[in-house]
Design a protein around this motif. Structure first.
Motif, PDB file in Angstrom:
ATOM      1  N   ASP A  89     -29.738  68.459  27.889  1.00 40.38           N
ATOM      2  CA  ASP A  89     -28.479  68.258  27.173  1.00 40.38           C
ATOM      3  C   ASP A  89     -28.101  69.508  26.386  1.00 40.38           C
ATOM      4  O   ASP A  89     -26.939  69.914  26.367  1.00 40.38           O
ATOM      5  N   MET A  90     -29.101  70.132  25.755  1.00 39.19           N
ATOM      6  CA  MET A  90     -28.861  71.364  25.001  1.00 39.19           C
ATOM      7  C   MET A  90     -28.327  72.452  25.938  1.00 39.19           C
ATOM      8  O   MET A  90     -27.373  73.160  25.612  1.00 39.19           O
ATOM      9  N   SER A  91     -28.916  72.559  27.109  1.00 42.34           N
ATOM     10  CA  SER A  91     -28.483  73.544  28.092  1.00 42.34           C
ATOM     11  C   SER A  91     -27.023  73.340  28.470  1.00 42.34           C
ATOM     12  O   SER A  91     -26.234  74.290  28.486  1.00 42.34           O
ATOM     13  N   ALA A  92     -26.650  72.101  28.754  1.00 43.38           N
ATOM     14  CA  ALA A  92     -25.262  71.800  29.122  1.00 43.38           C
ATOM     15  C   ALA A  92     -24.306  72.157  27.984  1.00 43.38           C
ATOM     16  O   ALA A  92     -23.221  72.709  28.219  1.00 43.38           O
ATOM     17  N   LYS A  93     -24.701  71.846  26.757  1.00 45.14           N
ATOM     18  CA  LYS A  93     -23.849  72.165  25.604  1.00 45.14           C
ATOM     19  C   LYS A  93     -23.673  73.675  25.444  1.00 45.14           C
ATOM     20  O   LYS A  93     -22.568  74.160  25.179  1.00 45.14           O
ATOM     21  N   LEU A  94     -24.744  74.435  25.606  1.00 51.74           N
ATOM     22  CA  LEU A  94     -24.649  75.887  25.458  1.00 51.74           C
ATOM     23  C   LEU A  94     -23.783  76.503  26.548  1.00 51.74           C
ATOM     24  O   LEU A  94     -22.982  77.412  26.279  1.00 51.74           O
ATOM     25  N   ILE A  95     -23.917  76.011  27.774  1.00 48.58           N
ATOM     26  CA  ILE A  95     -23.080  76.518  28.860  1.00 48.58           C
ATOM     27  C   ILE A  95     -21.615  76.190  28.582  1.00 48.58           C
ATOM     28  O   ILE A  95     -20.729  77.031  28.781  1.00 48.58           O
ATOM     29  N   GLY A  96     -21.354  74.991  28.089  1.00 51.12           N
ATOM     30  CA  GLY A  96     -19.989  74.616  27.726  1.00 51.12           C
ATOM     31  C   GLY A  96     -19.432  75.480  26.614  1.00 51.12           C
ATOM     32  O   GLY A  96     -18.276  75.913  26.674  1.00 51.12           O
ATOM     33  N   ASP A  97     -20.248  75.735  25.603  1.00 50.31           N
ATOM     34  CA  ASP A  97     -19.812  76.607  24.498  1.00 50.31           C
ATOM     35  C   ASP A  97     -19.472  78.003  25.006  1.00 50.31           C
ATOM     36  O   ASP A  97     -18.459  78.592  24.613  1.00 50.31           O
ATOM     37  N   GLY A  98     -20.330  78.532  25.873  1.00 49.03           N
ATOM     38  CA  GLY A  98     -20.079  79.864  26.429  1.00 49.03           C
ATOM     39  C   GLY A  98     -18.798  79.914  27.245  1.00 49.03           C
ATOM     40  O   GLY A  98     -18.016  80.859  27.133  1.00 49.03           O
ATOM     41  N   ALA A  99     -18.576  78.887  28.049  1.00 44.58           N
ATOM     42  CA  ALA A  99     -17.365  78.835  28.865  1.00 44.58           C
ATOM     43  C   ALA A  99     -16.115  78.753  27.982  1.00 44.58           C
ATOM     44  O   ALA A  99     -15.110  79.415  28.258  1.00 44.58           O
ATOM     45  N   GLU A 100     -16.180  77.964  26.919  1.00 42.80           N
ATOM     46  CA  GLU A 100     -15.046  77.878  25.988  1.00 42.80           C
ATOM     47  C   GLU A 100     -14.785  79.218  25.320  1.00 42.80           C
ATOM     48  O   GLU A 100     -13.634  79.636  25.159  1.00 42.80           O
ATOM     49  N   ASP A 101     -15.866  79.901  24.917  1.00 44.20           N
ATOM     50  CA  ASP A 101     -15.704  81.211  24.273  1.00 44.20           C
ATOM     51  C   ASP A 101     -15.071  82.214  25.225  1.00 44.20           C
ATOM     52  O   ASP A 101     -14.197  82.994  24.822  1.00 44.20           O
ATOM     53  N   VAL A 102     -15.484  82.200  26.491  1.00 45.93           N
ATOM     54  CA  VAL A 102     -14.892  83.110  27.485  1.00 45.93           C
ATOM     55  C   VAL A 102     -13.419  82.801  27.653  1.00 45.93           C
ATOM     56  O   VAL A 102     -12.578  83.715  27.688  1.00 45.93           O
ATOM     57  N   ALA A 103     -13.075  81.519  27.740  1.00 44.84           N
ATOM     58  CA  ALA A 103     -11.672  81.127  27.903  1.00 44.84           C
ATOM     59  C   ALA A 103     -10.831  81.581  26.710  1.00 44.84           C
ATOM     60  O   ALA A 103      -9.700  82.048  26.882  1.00 44.84           O
ATOM     61  N   GLN A 104     -11.362  81.444  25.512  1.00 45.28           N
ATOM     62  CA  GLN A 104     -10.625  81.878  24.317  1.00 45.28           C
ATOM     63  C   GLN A 104     -10.448  83.394  24.295  1.00 45.28           C
ATOM     64  O   GLN A 104      -9.406  83.890  23.880  1.00 45.28           O
ATOM     65  N   MET A 105     -11.475  84.121  24.723  1.00 43.35           N
ATOM     66  CA  MET A 105     -11.387  85.580  24.740  1.00 43.35           C
ATOM     67  C   MET A 105     -10.377  86.067  25.771  1.00 43.35           C
ATOM     68  O   MET A 105      -9.732  87.088  25.584  1.00 43.35           O
ATOM     69  N   ALA A 106     -10.245  85.320  26.865  1.00 40.49           N
ATOM     70  CA  ALA A 106      -9.320  85.718  27.930  1.00 40.49           C
ATOM     71  C   ALA A 106      -7.876  85.615  27.456  1.00 40.49           C
ATOM     72  O   ALA A 106      -7.032  86.398  27.874  1.00 40.49           O
TER      73      ALA A 106
END
Length: 89
Positions: free
Chosen positions: A65-82
């Motif tokens: 579950d922690m892994s899924a949350k971290l991947i989701g956080d990273g994807a959101e951060d990339v989307a915001q940076m884009a």
């Protein structure tokens, strides 16, 4: 090269009958962020109690579950940076 260190603590709790094990995984990042995930394991009533198995399953589920949350956080951060230039319609 810069090395960073993140620390994960896993807390394991079993109910009084050794039927349910709950694992809480807490990740502390070097930047001071804290992430928490929970996993459970339930023993089949016909199986004999082997606490180590419940510990492994519950901890694995909490870390998954922690892994899924971290991947989701990273994807959101990339989307915001884009920014808006990269949004699809």
């Amino acid at each position: 090269m810069k090395t960073k260190r993140w620390t994960v603590e896993i807390f394991l709790n079993e109910d009084d009958n050794d039927d349910v094990t709950t694992a809480t995984a807490v990740l502390y990042t070097g930047a001071g962020r804290r992430h928490e995930s929970v996993g459970h394991a339930r023993r089949n009533p016909s199986d004999r109690p082997v606490p180590e198995i419940g510990d492994e399953l519950a901890a694995g589920r909490a870390l998954s579950d922690m892994s899924a949350k971290l991947i989701g956080d990273g994807a959101e951060d990339v989307a915001q940076m884009a920014g808006p230039a990269y949004e699809t319609h």
